[in-house]
Design a protein around this motif. Sequence first.
Motif, short mmCIF file in Angstrom:
data_model
loop_
_atom_site.label_atom_id
_atom_site.label_comp_id
_atom_site.label_asym_id
_atom_site.label_seq_id
_atom_site.Cartn_x
_atom_site.Cartn_y
_atom_site.Cartn_z
N TYR A 56 0.70 -1.42 0.05
CA TYR A 56 0.05 0.09 0.08
C TYR A 56 0.97 1.28 0.08
N GLY A 57 1.95 1.15 0.96
CA GLY A 57 2.66 2.36 1.09
C GLY A 57 3.44 2.73 -0.30
N PHE A 58 3.82 1.81 -1.02
CA PHE A 58 4.50 1.90 -2.18
C PHE A 58 3.44 2.35 -3.56
N CYS A 59 2.42 1.42 -3.75
CA CYS A 59 1.67 1.45 -4.68
C CYS A 59 0.63 2.46 -4.79
N VAL A 60 0.01 2.78 -3.83
CA VAL A 60 -1.10 3.80 -3.83
C VAL A 60 -0.58 5.08 -4.03
N PRO A 61 0.16 5.61 -3.14
CA PRO A 61 1.02 7.22 -3.39
C PRO A 61 1.60 7.13 -4.68
N ILE A 62 2.50 6.11 -5.10
CA ILE A 62 3.13 6.01 -6.47
C ILE A 62 2.12 6.28 -7.62
N MET A 63 0.91 5.47 -7.44
CA MET A 63 0.03 5.51 -8.70
C MET A 63 -0.56 6.54 -8.67
N THR A 64 -0.86 7.21 -7.58
CA THR A 64 -1.45 8.77 -7.20
C THR A 64 -0.58 9.61 -8.03
N VAL A 65 0.95 9.52 -7.57
CA VAL A 65 1.72 10.64 -8.15
C VAL A 65 1.83 10.55 -9.63
N ILE A 66 1.98 9.11 -10.13
CA ILE A 66 2.09 9.00 -11.55
C ILE A 66 0.87 9.59 -12.40
N THR A 67 -0.10 9.29 -11.96
CA THR A 67 -1.51 9.99 -12.54
C THR A 67 -1.27 11.26 -12.76
N ASP A 68 -0.78 12.07 -11.51
CA ASP A 68 -0.76 13.51 -11.51
C ASP A 68 0.39 13.80 -12.81
N VAL A 69 1.55 13.10 -12.92
CA VAL A 69 2.52 13.20 -13.84
C VAL A 69 2.08 13.22 -15.21
N VAL A 70 1.31 12.10 -15.38
CA VAL A 70 0.56 11.85 -16.66
C VAL A 70 -0.24 12.92 -17.38
N LEU A 71 -1.00 13.53 -16.25
CA LEU A 71 -2.04 14.74 -16.48
C LEU A 71 -1.19 16.07 -16.70
N ILE A 72 -0.05 16.24 -16.11
CA ILE A 72 0.88 17.50 -16.10
C ILE A 72 1.50 17.02 -17.72
#
Length: 313
Positions: free
Chosen positions: A198-214
């Motif tokens: 959870y500590g690795f996947c959920v925050p990372i997927m959230t941040v990766i989503t932000d990066v893709v949208l940016i």
Amino acid sequence: MHNTSSYSTGPFTLSGIPGLEQYHVWISIPFCFIYLVAIMGNSILLYLITVENTLHSPMFFFLSMLAMTDLILSTTCVPKTLCIFWFGPQEISFPGCLTQLFFLHYSFVLDSAILLAMAFDRYVAICSPLRYTTILTPKAIVKIAVGISFRSFCVFVPCVFLVNRLPFCRTHIIAHTYCEHIGVARLACADISINIWYGFCVPIMTVITDVVLIAISYTLILCAVFRLPSRDARQKALGTCGSHVCVILMFYIPAFFSILAHRFGHNVPRTFHIVFANLYVIIPPALNPIVYGVKTKQIREKVVLLLFPKRSQ
């Protein structure tokens, strides 16, 4: 099975940077200086945005959110770290440790969300300038601010409960300068697979989503800029994005490097991980106001007027 009577959630001891204990005092000198720069820079930025009517626009509102988040990020960790450097290993209570790790990771996820909101602001300003004031109304800005803050809270608050449920029956010494999720979880005498994934996947997927949208936002921005008829118009449009792009690079490149090195770099010395983690919570907060102060004309002029009022007249 461990005897439940031996479980303890007593205070932890933060030992500092392992292997560099004899250099803690010397490390504290640049560390303290950079922290003061971060405090002063972000405080000046917040003051100017608050008192200057010309800076009451969506872009500067999001910038004030970034400054406040940077202050939370650095202040959550740095004062305790300086105490360790000056006075040796420091105790921190279990609730205090949970509070520190929550605000540390919450600030990281919120920083990412704010950068996404700023990218959306630039997208609307350049691609739909005539609709800018109708799209980014005060009500819409408040909704965005509340939405990204609540999302960041929801992403990381489960980690606090995941750590809180763990039994600690081994050492309470944390070989670090602050409490971070996986570092604390690894001290538990129980299975921490859920914490790791959870500590690795959920925050990372959230941040990766932000990066893709940016990335999508800036792709559309570049397409719109290169359709502008004059070179001056193109340079002016790109100039408004320059400071934001610098902050994005300063935030995401070290963040992903640190996360991936921590997760997969098993041969990387632990000392390097901890030094890099300490630099990450202090250098971006110190550089962000400098970048915006240098590259944003409105802020640069207001800073000169604030610091050198007689020279500006």
